[in-house]
Design a protein around this motif. Structure first.
Motif, PDB file in Angstrom:
ATOM      1  N   ARG A  26       0.844  -1.199   0.000  1.00 27.11           N
ATOM      2  CA  ARG A  26       0.000   0.000   0.000  1.00 27.11           C
ATOM      3  C   ARG A  26       0.878   1.248   0.000  1.00 27.11           C
ATOM      4  NH1 ARG A  26      -1.749   3.422   3.932  1.00 27.11           N
ATOM      5  NH2 ARG A  26      -3.761   4.467   3.563  1.00 27.11           N
ATOM      6  N   ARG A  27       1.897   1.245   0.840  1.00 29.39           N
ATOM      7  CA  ARG A  27       2.789   2.399   0.924  1.00 29.39           C
ATOM      8  C   ARG A  27       3.485   2.637  -0.420  1.00 29.39           C
ATOM      9  NH1 ARG A  27       6.950   1.550   5.451  1.00 29.39           N
ATOM     10  NH2 ARG A  27       5.030   1.705   6.697  1.00 29.39           N
ATOM     11  N   GLY A  28       3.916   1.550  -1.056  1.00 29.40           N
ATOM     12  CA  GLY A  28       4.624   1.687  -2.325  1.00 29.40           C
ATOM     13  C   GLY A  28       3.740   2.209  -3.444  1.00 29.40           C
ATOM     14  N   THR A  29       2.475   1.777  -3.475  1.00 26.38           N
ATOM     15  CA  THR A  29       1.577   2.251  -4.539  1.00 26.38           C
ATOM     16  C   THR A  29       1.287   3.736  -4.383  1.00 26.38           C
ATOM     17  OG1 THR A  29      -0.387   1.593  -3.265  1.00 26.38           O
ATOM     18  CG2 THR A  29       0.497  -0.019  -4.807  1.00 26.38           C
ATOM     19  N   LEU A  30       1.106   4.195  -3.151  1.00 25.51           N
ATOM     20  CA  LEU A  30       0.856   5.617  -2.927  1.00 25.51           C
ATOM     21  C   LEU A  30       2.100   6.448  -3.251  1.00 25.51           C
ATOM     22  CD1 LEU A  30      -1.189   5.398   0.389  1.00 25.51           C
ATOM     23  CD2 LEU A  30      -2.073   6.033  -1.867  1.00 25.51           C
ATOM     24  N   ASP A  31       3.270   5.926  -2.897  1.00 29.79           N
ATOM     25  CA  ASP A  31       4.512   6.639  -3.218  1.00 29.79           C
ATOM     26  C   ASP A  31       4.685   6.785  -4.732  1.00 29.79           C
ATOM     27  OD1 ASP A  31       5.168   6.998  -0.587  1.00 29.79           O
ATOM     28  OD2 ASP A  31       6.575   5.316  -0.485  1.00 29.79           O
ATOM     29  N   ALA A  32       4.233   5.783  -5.494  1.00 31.05           N
ATOM     30  CA  ALA A  32       4.364   5.848  -6.952  1.00 31.05           C
ATOM     31  C   ALA A  32       3.555   7.003  -7.527  1.00 31.05           C
ATOM     32  CB  ALA A  32       3.931   4.525  -7.574  1.00 31.05           C
ATOM     33  N   VAL A  33       2.393   7.294  -6.935  1.00 29.31           N
ATOM     34  CA  VAL A  33       1.605   8.447  -7.392  1.00 29.31           C
ATOM     35  C   VAL A  33       2.259   9.741  -6.928  1.00 29.31           C
ATOM     36  CG1 VAL A  33      -0.639   9.604  -7.239  1.00 29.31           C
ATOM     37  CG2 VAL A  33      -0.531   7.129  -7.486  1.00 29.31           C
ATOM     38  N   ARG A  34       2.776   9.732  -5.708  1.00 29.27           N
ATOM     39  CA  ARG A  34       3.424  10.946  -5.187  1.00 29.27           C
ATOM     40  C   ARG A  34       4.610  11.372  -6.039  1.00 29.27           C
ATOM     41  NH1 ARG A  34       2.690   8.195  -0.049  1.00 29.27           N
ATOM     42  NH2 ARG A  34       0.997   9.190   1.108  1.00 29.27           N
ATOM     43  N   ASP A  35       5.421  10.384  -6.470  1.00 35.81           N
ATOM     44  CA  ASP A  35       6.623  10.757  -7.226  1.00 35.81           C
ATOM     45  C   ASP A  35       6.388  10.812  -8.737  1.00 35.81           C
ATOM     46  OD1 ASP A  35       6.779   8.126  -8.279  1.00 35.81           O
ATOM     47  OD2 ASP A  35       8.174   7.458  -6.743  1.00 35.81           O
ATOM     48  N   GLY A  36       5.134  10.575  -9.160  1.00 37.22           N
ATOM     49  CA  GLY A  36       4.795  10.718 -10.573  1.00 37.22           C
ATOM     50  C   GLY A  36       5.096   9.516 -11.435  1.00 37.22           C
ATOM     51  N   ARG A  75     -12.301  -3.987   4.372  1.00 38.63           N
ATOM     52  CA  ARG A  75     -11.417  -2.903   3.972  1.00 38.63           C
ATOM     53  C   ARG A  75     -12.068  -2.122   2.844  1.00 38.63           C
ATOM     54  NH1 ARG A  75      -6.258  -5.254   0.536  1.00 38.63           N
ATOM     55  NH2 ARG A  75      -7.408  -6.213  -1.174  1.00 38.63           N
ATOM     56  N   THR A  76     -11.713  -0.865   2.750  1.00 36.77           N
ATOM     57  CA  THR A  76     -12.250   0.015   1.718  1.00 36.77           C
ATOM     58  C   THR A  76     -11.231   0.129   0.589  1.00 36.77           C
ATOM     59  OG1 THR A  76     -13.539   1.291   3.311  1.00 36.77           O
ATOM     60  CG2 THR A  76     -13.049   2.355   1.212  1.00 36.77           C
ATOM     61  N   ILE A  77     -11.703  -0.080  -0.628  1.00 42.81           N
ATOM     62  CA  ILE A  77     -10.840   0.019  -1.813  1.00 42.81           C
ATOM     63  C   ILE A  77     -11.144   1.330  -2.536  1.00 42.81           C
ATOM     64  CG2 ILE A  77     -10.168  -1.057  -3.989  1.00 42.81           C
ATOM     65  CD1 ILE A  77      -9.454  -2.671  -1.478  1.00 42.81           C
ATOM     66  N   GLY A  78     -10.101   2.020  -2.932  1.00 44.40           N
ATOM     67  CA  GLY A  78     -10.285   3.280  -3.638  1.00 44.40           C
ATOM     68  C   GLY A  78      -9.191   3.514  -4.656  1.00 44.40           C
ATOM     69  N   VAL A  79      -9.347   4.594  -5.402  1.00 40.10           N
ATOM     70  CA  VAL A  79      -8.360   4.969  -6.411  1.00 40.10           C
ATOM     71  C   VAL A  79      -7.836   6.357  -6.068  1.00 40.10           C
ATOM     72  CG1 VAL A  79     -10.167   5.843  -7.976  1.00 40.10           C
ATOM     73  CG2 VAL A  79      -7.901   5.301  -8.873  1.00 40.10           C
ATOM     74  N   VAL A  80      -6.527   6.501  -6.159  1.00 37.19           N
ATOM     75  CA  VAL A  80      -5.859   7.773  -5.865  1.00 37.19           C
ATOM     76  C   VAL A  80      -5.164   8.249  -7.137  1.00 37.19           C
ATOM     77  CG1 VAL A  80      -4.129   8.937  -4.446  1.00 37.19           C
ATOM     78  CG2 VAL A  80      -5.477   7.054  -3.477  1.00 37.19           C
ATOM     79  N   THR A  81      -5.451   9.463  -7.548  1.00 38.05           N
ATOM     80  CA  THR A  81      -4.790  10.042  -8.717  1.00 38.05           C
ATOM     81  C   THR A  81      -3.957  11.237  -8.281  1.00 38.05           C
ATOM     82  OG1 THR A  81      -6.753  11.398  -9.184  1.00 38.05           O
ATOM     83  CG2 THR A  81      -6.551   9.303 -10.354  1.00 38.05           C
ATOM     84  N   GLY A  82      -2.954  11.559  -9.070  1.00 38.74           N
ATOM     85  CA  GLY A  82      -2.089  12.689  -8.780  1.00 38.74           C
ATOM     86  C   GLY A  82      -2.702  13.996  -9.250  1.00 38.74           C
ATOM     87  N   PRO A  83      -1.951  15.082  -9.155  1.00 34.14           N
ATOM     88  CA  PRO A  83      -2.455  16.387  -9.601  1.00 34.14           C
ATOM     89  C   PRO A  83      -2.739  16.397 -11.103  1.00 34.14           C
ATOM     90  CG  PRO A  83      -0.474  16.617  -8.245  1.00 34.14           C
ATOM     91  CD  PRO A  83      -0.599  15.159  -8.582  1.00 34.14           C
ATOM     92  N   ASP A  84      -3.826  17.056 -11.489  1.00 31.09           N
ATOM     93  CA  ASP A  84      -4.179  17.271 -12.897  1.00 31.09           C
ATOM     94  C   ASP A  84      -4.137  15.989 -13.721  1.00 31.09           C
ATOM     95  OD1 ASP A  84      -4.430  20.064 -12.472  1.00 31.09           O
ATOM     96  OD2 ASP A  84      -2.254  20.276 -12.618  1.00 31.09           O
ATOM     97  N   PRO A  85      -4.954  14.987 -13.375  1.00 30.23           N
ATOM     98  CA  PRO A  85      -4.968  13.769 -14.191  1.00 30.23           C
ATOM     99  C   PRO A  85      -5.433  14.078 -15.607  1.00 30.23           C
ATOM    100  CG  PRO A  85      -6.835  13.802 -12.676  1.00 30.23           C
ATOM    101  CD  PRO A  85      -5.945  14.943 -12.289  1.00 30.23           C
ATOM    102  N   SER A  86      -4.888  13.366 -16.572  1.00 33.48           N
ATOM    103  CA  SER A  86      -5.264  13.575 -17.967  1.00 33.48           C
ATOM    104  C   SER A  86      -6.697  13.101 -18.191  1.00 33.48           C
ATOM    105  CB  SER A  86      -4.315  12.805 -18.883  1.00 33.48           C
ATOM    106  OG  SER A  86      -4.494  11.408 -18.702  1.00 33.48           O
TER     107      SER A  86
END
Length: 309
Positions: free
Chosen positions: A136-146, A271-282
């Motif tokens: 979970r931590r790694g997937t969120l970090d992947a969005v954070r760093d682009g 558990r709750t499943i969701g989707v996280v997108t970064g700034p200004d998704p295409s």
């Protein structure tokens, strides 16, 4: 007026539209980046092609006639339609061979994510996908760093400038060998039942680790005998081999005959499943998020287990 007459109006129509908006030929010419004499000639050509007077002198100014106002209003609408069409065409062209990068927690790759991708490609056939799974931590970090456009995770949380959308809730179940003592209880399990046996859990940083900690919080926390692994499939294998009991979401894959999924009677067994997108998704990423919502309708849940949608 036939279709050819209307087509002859198009090159000069922006001048009339700007004249109606700004009120003067000189301002219309300035907005359009042309000389005033050229703008005046454009209005004259429009009147000739339309066969009616579009302007009239009022003192030292030029004003639109009623016919001119009607044509300017129609021209405004026509140009707006053309602009919208151009935006749509460019957007469609931008989706050809587009790449969507997705970081996800591994269990979500069994059926939910593949089903969403298959549905998306029915109308975006040329879209390519780059998939990577991890904690979970790694997937969120992947969005954070682009490095990922979106993360598909349990217990989603926002990233700076990003967005979160909740997709669905799913239960957690205990997985054990049919020969394990816990499989013979013939009732939904309680947290104390789990704590009484050796547990196989995912390491810290994985969402399921935190879920199990919350589940056992009221009965003393994790037992002393715990196997920590870094892959839910290893947890499945150890439980199937009778090494211990693990807690996972229901699997879309059919288990062997000597493995059983057991419901857990506790509010934290979910558990709750969701989707996280970064700034200004295409736009294409936003379209895929819409498809993720559609894919939740057929998502498998444990038989007989109540969940909150």
């Amino acid at each position: 007026m036939n279709q050819s007459d209307a087509r002859r109006l198009l090159p000069d129509l922006p001048v009339l539209v700007e004249l109606a908006r700004t009120g003067t030929i000189s301002e219309a010419a300035l907005v359009l980046g042309m000389q005033q004499p050229s703008a005046s000639r454009a209005v004259a050509r429009l009147a000739e092609h339309a066969g009616v007077r579009l302007t009239a002198r009022q003192g030292r100014s030029v004003v639109l006639t009623d016919a001119g106002r009607h044509l300017a209003e129609a021209g405004t609408e026509a140009l707006a339609l053309l602009e919208n069409g151009l935006i749509a065409a460019r957007r469609q062209a931008g989706t050809e061979n587009a790449l969507i990068s997705i970081s996800y927690q591994a269990a979500l790759g069994e059926s939910y994510l593949p089903r969403a991708i298959a549905h998306f490609r029915t109308f975006r056939r040329t879209t390519r996908f780059q998939l990577s799974h991890g904690s979970r931590r790694g997937t969120l970090d992947a969005v954070r760093d682009g490095s990922a456009d979106l993360a598909l995770v349990a217990e989603p949380e926002n990233v700076p400038g990003g967005q979160v959308a909740v997709l669905f809730d799913e239960p957690l179940v205990a997985l054990a060998s049919t020969q394990h003592p816990i499989a013979r209880l013939q009732r939904p399990l309680l947290p104390e039942d789990l704590r009484a046996h050796e547990l196989v859990i995912l390491s810290a940083g994985y969402g399921l680790h935190d879920s199990i900690v919350r589940l056992l919080a009221d009965v003393g926390g994790l037992p002393e005998s715990v196997f920590e692994v870094d892959d839910y499939r290893v947890a499945q294998g150890l439980a199937a081999a009778g090494v211990g009991v693990t807690v996972l979401p229901p699997s879309a894959v059919t288990h062997a005959a000597d493995v059983v999924e057991l419901p857990i009677a506790h509010p934290e067994a979910r558990r709750t499943i969701g989707v996280v997108t970064g700034p200004d998704p295409s736009p294409i990423v936003e379209d895929f998020v819409d498809v993720l919502h559609i894919a939740t309708r057929g998502h498998r849940r444990a038989p007989g287990t109540a969940t909150t949608a």
